[in-house]
Motif scaffolding. Structure first.
Motif, PDB file in Angstrom:
ATOM      1  N   GLY A 261      -2.390  -0.674 -15.135  1.00 56.35           N
ATOM      2  CA  GLY A 261      -2.356  -2.086 -14.774  1.00 56.35           C
ATOM      3  C   GLY A 261      -1.056  -2.476 -14.087  1.00 56.35           C
ATOM      4  N   THR A 262       0.075  -1.966 -14.610  1.00 54.41           N
ATOM      5  CA  THR A 262       1.371  -2.252 -13.990  1.00 54.41           C
ATOM      6  C   THR A 262       1.449  -1.636 -12.603  1.00 54.41           C
ATOM      7  OG1 THR A 262       2.349  -2.200 -16.207  1.00 54.41           O
ATOM      8  CG2 THR A 262       3.870  -2.194 -14.347  1.00 54.41           C
ATOM      9  N   PHE A 263       0.921  -0.420 -12.454  1.00 61.06           N
ATOM     10  CA  PHE A 263       0.875   0.222 -11.143  1.00 61.06           C
ATOM     11  C   PHE A 263       0.093  -0.636 -10.150  1.00 61.06           C
ATOM     12  CE2 PHE A 263      -1.625   2.902  -8.229  1.00 61.06           C
ATOM     13  CZ  PHE A 263      -0.604   3.484  -7.496  1.00 61.06           C
ATOM     14  N   ALA A 264      -1.058  -1.150 -10.581  1.00 59.60           N
ATOM     15  CA  ALA A 264      -1.879  -1.988  -9.702  1.00 59.60           C
ATOM     16  C   ALA A 264      -1.132  -3.250  -9.291  1.00 59.60           C
ATOM     17  CB  ALA A 264      -3.190  -2.349 -10.398  1.00 59.60           C
ATOM     18  N   VAL A 265      -0.372  -3.838 -10.216  1.00 54.77           N
ATOM     19  CA  VAL A 265       0.416  -5.029  -9.888  1.00 54.77           C
ATOM     20  C   VAL A 265       1.507  -4.682  -8.874  1.00 54.77           C
ATOM     21  CG1 VAL A 265       1.941  -6.812 -10.809  1.00 54.77           C
ATOM     22  CG2 VAL A 265      -0.064  -6.125 -12.107  1.00 54.77           C
ATOM     23  N   ALA A 266       2.152  -3.524  -9.061  1.00 59.56           N
ATOM     24  CA  ALA A 266       3.196  -3.110  -8.115  1.00 59.56           C
ATOM     25  C   ALA A 266       2.618  -2.909  -6.715  1.00 59.56           C
ATOM     26  CB  ALA A 266       3.861  -1.823  -8.611  1.00 59.56           C
ATOM     27  N   VAL A 267       1.429  -2.313  -6.640  1.00 60.99           N
ATOM     28  CA  VAL A 267       0.767  -2.137  -5.340  1.00 60.99           C
ATOM     29  C   VAL A 267       0.468  -3.487  -4.707  1.00 60.99           C
ATOM     30  CG1 VAL A 267      -1.365  -1.342  -4.236  1.00 60.99           C
ATOM     31  CG2 VAL A 267      -0.197   0.123  -5.901  1.00 60.99           C
ATOM     32  N   ALA A 268      -0.067  -4.417  -5.506  1.00 55.43           N
ATOM     33  CA  ALA A 268      -0.366  -5.758  -4.987  1.00 55.43           C
ATOM     34  C   ALA A 268       0.919  -6.463  -4.547  1.00 55.43           C
ATOM     35  CB  ALA A 268      -1.090  -6.577  -6.055  1.00 55.43           C
ATOM     36  N   TYR A 269       1.994  -6.275  -5.320  1.00 60.87           N
ATOM     37  CA  TYR A 269       3.289  -6.880  -5.005  1.00 60.87           C
ATOM     38  C   TYR A 269       3.776  -6.399  -3.630  1.00 60.87           C
ATOM     39  CZ  TYR A 269       8.382  -7.656  -5.389  1.00 60.87           C
ATOM     40  OH  TYR A 269       9.693  -8.015  -5.157  1.00 60.87           O
ATOM     41  N   LEU A 270       3.694  -5.098  -3.386  1.00 57.52           N
ATOM     42  CA  LEU A 270       4.170  -4.549  -2.113  1.00 57.52           C
ATOM     43  C   LEU A 270       3.255  -4.959  -0.961  1.00 57.52           C
ATOM     44  CD1 LEU A 270       5.228  -0.957  -3.251  1.00 57.52           C
ATOM     45  CD2 LEU A 270       6.729  -2.877  -2.701  1.00 57.52           C
ATOM     46  N   ASN A 271       1.952  -4.940  -1.193  1.00 57.81           N
ATOM     47  CA  ASN A 271       1.017  -5.355  -0.137  1.00 57.81           C
ATOM     48  C   ASN A 271       1.212  -6.817   0.222  1.00 57.81           C
ATOM     49  OD1 ASN A 271      -0.169  -2.822   0.059  1.00 57.81           O
ATOM     50  ND2 ASN A 271      -1.784  -3.289  -1.413  1.00 57.81           N
ATOM     51  N   PHE A 272       1.483  -7.659  -0.765  1.00 60.56           N
ATOM     52  CA  PHE A 272       1.703  -9.086  -0.536  1.00 60.56           C
ATOM     53  C   PHE A 272       2.922  -9.306   0.360  1.00 60.56           C
ATOM     54  CE2 PHE A 272       3.340 -13.292  -1.977  1.00 60.56           C
ATOM     55  CZ  PHE A 272       2.230 -14.056  -1.669  1.00 60.56           C
ATOM     56  N   ARG A 273       3.911  -8.414   0.233  1.00 60.81           N
ATOM     57  CA  ARG A 273       5.138  -8.504   1.039  1.00 60.81           C
ATOM     58  C   ARG A 273       5.123  -7.598   2.252  1.00 60.81           C
ATOM     59  NH1 ARG A 273       5.591  -9.976  -3.809  1.00 60.81           N
ATOM     60  NH2 ARG A 273       7.085 -11.567  -4.492  1.00 60.81           N
ATOM     61  N   GLU A 274       3.973  -6.978   2.499  1.00 59.45           N
ATOM     62  CA  GLU A 274       3.772  -6.104   3.661  1.00 59.45           C
ATOM     63  C   GLU A 274       4.808  -4.976   3.694  1.00 59.45           C
ATOM     64  OE1 GLU A 274       3.653  -8.602   7.103  1.00 59.45           O
ATOM     65  OE2 GLU A 274       1.692  -9.440   6.578  1.00 59.45           O
ATOM     66  N   ILE A 275       5.042  -4.381   2.530  1.00 59.81           N
ATOM     67  CA  ILE A 275       5.948  -3.239   2.406  1.00 59.81           C
ATOM     68  C   ILE A 275       5.098  -1.991   2.233  1.00 59.81           C
ATOM     69  CG2 ILE A 275       7.798  -2.174   1.057  1.00 59.81           C
ATOM     70  CD1 ILE A 275       8.601  -4.985   0.151  1.00 59.81           C
ATOM     71  N   SER A 276       5.247  -1.037   3.129  1.00 56.13           N
ATOM     72  CA  SER A 276       4.445   0.180   3.068  1.00 56.13           C
ATOM     73  C   SER A 276       4.998   1.148   2.031  1.00 56.13           C
ATOM     74  CB  SER A 276       4.398   0.854   4.440  1.00 56.13           C
ATOM     75  OG  SER A 276       5.704   1.235   4.839  1.00 56.13           O
ATOM     76  N   PHE A 277       4.160   2.049   1.583  1.00 55.00           N
ATOM     77  CA  PHE A 277       4.574   3.088   0.638  1.00 55.00           C
ATOM     78  C   PHE A 277       3.654   4.290   0.804  1.00 55.00           C
ATOM     79  CE2 PHE A 277       1.577   0.253  -1.409  1.00 55.00           C
ATOM     80  CZ  PHE A 277       0.659   1.105  -1.995  1.00 55.00           C
ATOM     81  N   GLU A 278       4.056   5.405   0.256  1.00 55.27           N
ATOM     82  CA  GLU A 278       3.262   6.619   0.346  1.00 55.27           C
ATOM     83  C   GLU A 278       1.941   6.411  -0.400  1.00 55.27           C
ATOM     84  OE1 GLU A 278       7.512   7.649   0.948  1.00 55.27           O
ATOM     85  OE2 GLU A 278       6.376   6.385  -0.406  1.00 55.27           O
ATOM     86  N   GLU A 279       0.827   6.572   0.298  1.00 53.93           N
ATOM     87  CA  GLU A 279      -0.472   6.215  -0.269  1.00 53.93           C
ATOM     88  C   GLU A 279      -0.960   7.200  -1.333  1.00 53.93           C
ATOM     89  OE1 GLU A 279      -2.079   3.556   0.091  1.00 53.93           O
ATOM     90  OE2 GLU A 279      -1.232   2.604   1.859  1.00 53.93           O
ATOM     91  N   TYR A 280      -0.273   8.329  -1.488  1.00 53.66           N
ATOM     92  CA  TYR A 280      -0.706   9.297  -2.507  1.00 53.66           C
ATOM     93  C   TYR A 280      -0.111   8.989  -3.879  1.00 53.66           C
ATOM     94  CZ  TYR A 280       3.757  11.350  -0.984  1.00 53.66           C
ATOM     95  OH  TYR A 280       5.075  11.544  -0.635  1.00 53.66           O
ATOM     96  N   MET A 281       0.487   7.833  -4.051  1.00 51.60           N
ATOM     97  CA  MET A 281       1.082   7.462  -5.329  1.00 51.60           C
ATOM     98  C   MET A 281       0.111   7.524  -6.521  1.00 51.60           C
ATOM     99  SD  MET A 281       4.327   6.882  -5.234  1.00 51.60           S
ATOM    100  CE  MET A 281       5.273   7.414  -3.797  1.00 51.60           C
ATOM    101  N   PRO A 282      -1.192   7.228  -6.343  1.00 50.79           N
ATOM    102  CA  PRO A 282      -2.098   7.371  -7.494  1.00 50.79           C
ATOM    103  C   PRO A 282      -2.090   8.770  -8.103  1.00 50.79           C
ATOM    104  CG  PRO A 282      -3.160   6.102  -5.785  1.00 50.79           C
ATOM    105  CD  PRO A 282      -1.880   6.602  -5.190  1.00 50.79           C
ATOM    106  N   LEU A 283      -1.779   9.772  -7.281  1.00 52.22           N
ATOM    107  CA  LEU A 283      -1.665  11.129  -7.811  1.00 52.22           C
ATOM    108  C   LEU A 283      -0.568  11.204  -8.864  1.00 52.22           C
ATOM    109  CD1 LEU A 283      -2.567  14.097  -7.600  1.00 52.22           C
ATOM    110  CD2 LEU A 283      -0.886  14.380  -5.774  1.00 52.22           C
ATOM    111  N   PHE A 284       0.526  10.471  -8.653  1.00 54.48           N
ATOM    112  CA  PHE A 284       1.627  10.455  -9.619  1.00 54.48           C
ATOM    113  C   PHE A 284       1.205   9.782 -10.921  1.00 54.48           C
ATOM    114  CE2 PHE A 284       5.119  10.523  -6.088  1.00 54.48           C
ATOM    115  CZ  PHE A 284       4.749  11.816  -5.778  1.00 54.48           C
ATOM    116  N   VAL A 285       0.320   8.784 -10.820  1.00 57.33           N
ATOM    117  CA  VAL A 285      -0.182   8.125 -12.034  1.00 57.33           C
ATOM    118  C   VAL A 285      -0.891   9.140 -12.920  1.00 57.33           C
ATOM    119  CG1 VAL A 285      -1.695   6.324 -12.935  1.00 57.33           C
ATOM    120  CG2 VAL A 285      -0.428   5.922 -10.825  1.00 57.33           C
ATOM    121  N   VAL A 286      -1.728   9.966 -12.305  1.00 57.16           N
ATOM    122  CA  VAL A 286      -2.452  10.998 -13.056  1.00 57.16           C
ATOM    123  C   VAL A 286      -1.483  11.995 -13.665  1.00 57.16           C
ATOM    124  CG1 VAL A 286      -4.144  12.854 -12.874  1.00 57.16           C
ATOM    125  CG2 VAL A 286      -4.489  10.732 -11.589  1.00 57.16           C
ATOM    126  N   VAL A 287      -0.505  12.435 -12.876  1.00 57.43           N
ATOM    127  CA  VAL A 287       0.465  13.432 -13.351  1.00 57.43           C
ATOM    128  C   VAL A 287       1.246  12.902 -14.547  1.00 57.43           C
ATOM    129  CG1 VAL A 287       2.578  14.681 -12.727  1.00 57.43           C
ATOM    130  CG2 VAL A 287       0.677  14.572 -11.112  1.00 57.43           C
TER     131      VAL A 287
END
Length: 315
Positions: free
Chosen positions: A102-128
């Motif tokens: 849930g916190t990860f999803a909020v962080a993604v929404a936070y960055l998208n709201f501010r139009e800040i790009s990030f490495e899209e493979y981050m969900p892989l890190f959530v699993v790890v």
């Protein structure tokens, strides 16, 4: 401008504290969780299709080591400063070594709201990050012996809802690619923000319900629930620099390191270490850390990332 999903969380907390007659039906909450987990996995899998798995292997190893380290930092603080028993100390430490989807999803929404790009493979890190902390936490609680139910633990960890949906979404997105997922994009991608808003409304209600426990267990859980995320964020920021991640990627990894599990770890500990008190761990993770991260933590981690990435990197 405040991200609207944060206001839904605040509404949930306020309604919970005022004991309003407001609660999402359990099947609806379960459905929203399924959508979020699958959407995160699918999006990461689509990006993973554009990456070389071997190129990501060093990052995966480093992130896994970070997840292994966090419980070892938290455990002695809980055991000796918090004066908690071994099982509770290990349980809470595992929660803070694992991650909050849930916190990860909020962080993604936070960055998208501010139009800040990030490495899209981050969900892989959530699993790890879901797995190592659970194993370390159980070892801290039980030690390593022939009596340890490793088979049951592996089943609970690897076949738990969050892992199955995240990994399943990753594999489907990876197999189909961007064009292949287009028919289901309206369901999983276009509605993501609205689904997250409803999910956070319910999480606000749950967080408010945990606050009453804080009156019985004093200020230590509050101090730990805020202090440990800040320590984790510093470690996550350092790891991001080591890996050469972007500003947005640094914010995500710092947030992951600062978050605390409330799905996978409680399920595993309920099975393997039933004497651990789930009220303490969920109060810290859901009653303190989750609200802190959603309302104040993520902007702090963004500012930290901006500092290490140089002038102009914050807002």
């Amino acid at each position: 401008m405040v991200d609207p999903v944060i206001l839904f969380f605040v509404l949930g907390v306020a309604a919970g504290l005022m004991r309003a007659d407001l609660r999402l039906p359990a099947p609806v909450y379960e459905f929203l969780s399924f959508l979020l987990l699958l959407a995160i996995g699918l999006k990461g899998g689509v990006e993973l299709a554009n990456q070389s798995p071997l190129a990501l292997l060093p990052q995966i190893v480093v992130i896994g080591l970070m997840g292994t380290l966090m419980p070892f930092i938290a455990f002695p603080v809980l055991r000796f400063l918090g004066r908690m028993n071994r099982a509770d100390s290990a349980s809470i430490a595992a929660h803070y070594g694992s991650v909050s989807v849930g916190t990860f999803a909020v962080a993604v929404a936070y960055l998208n709201f501010r139009e800040i790009s990030f490495e899209e493979y981050m969900p892989l890190f959530v699993v790890v990050l879901e797995v190592p902390a659970i194993i370390i936490g159980i070892m801290l609680a039980r030690g390593v012996s022939r009596d340890t139910a490793w088979g049951r633990m592996a089943h609970e960890v690897f076949l738990g809802k969050s892992i199955v949906l995240l990994v399943g979404g990753l594999l489907i997105g990876w197999a189909l690619g961007a064009e292949g997922v287009e028919p289901i994009a309206p369901m999983f991608f276009d509605l993501f923000k609205g689904v997250l808003a409803l999910f956070l409304l319910e999480m606000g209600l749950i967080a408010a319900a945990q606050i009453s426990v804080l009156r019985r267990h004093g200020v230590f859980l509050v101090a730990f629930g805020i202090g440990m995320p800040l320590v984790g964020a510093v470690i996550g920021t350092g790891v991001s620099l080591l890996l050469g991640l972007s500003l947005g990627g640094t914010v995500i990894v710092a947030t992951l390191a600062a978050s605390a599990s409330y799905i996978a770890v409680p399920a595993a500990f309920r099975l393997i270490v039933p004497e651990a008190n789930p009220t303490l761990s969920l109060t810290a993770s859901l009653g303190v850390t989750f609200p802190f991260n959603v309302i104040a933590g993520i902007p702090i981690y963004h500012a930290m990332a901006g500092v290490v990435h140089g002038p102009g990197g914050v807002f």
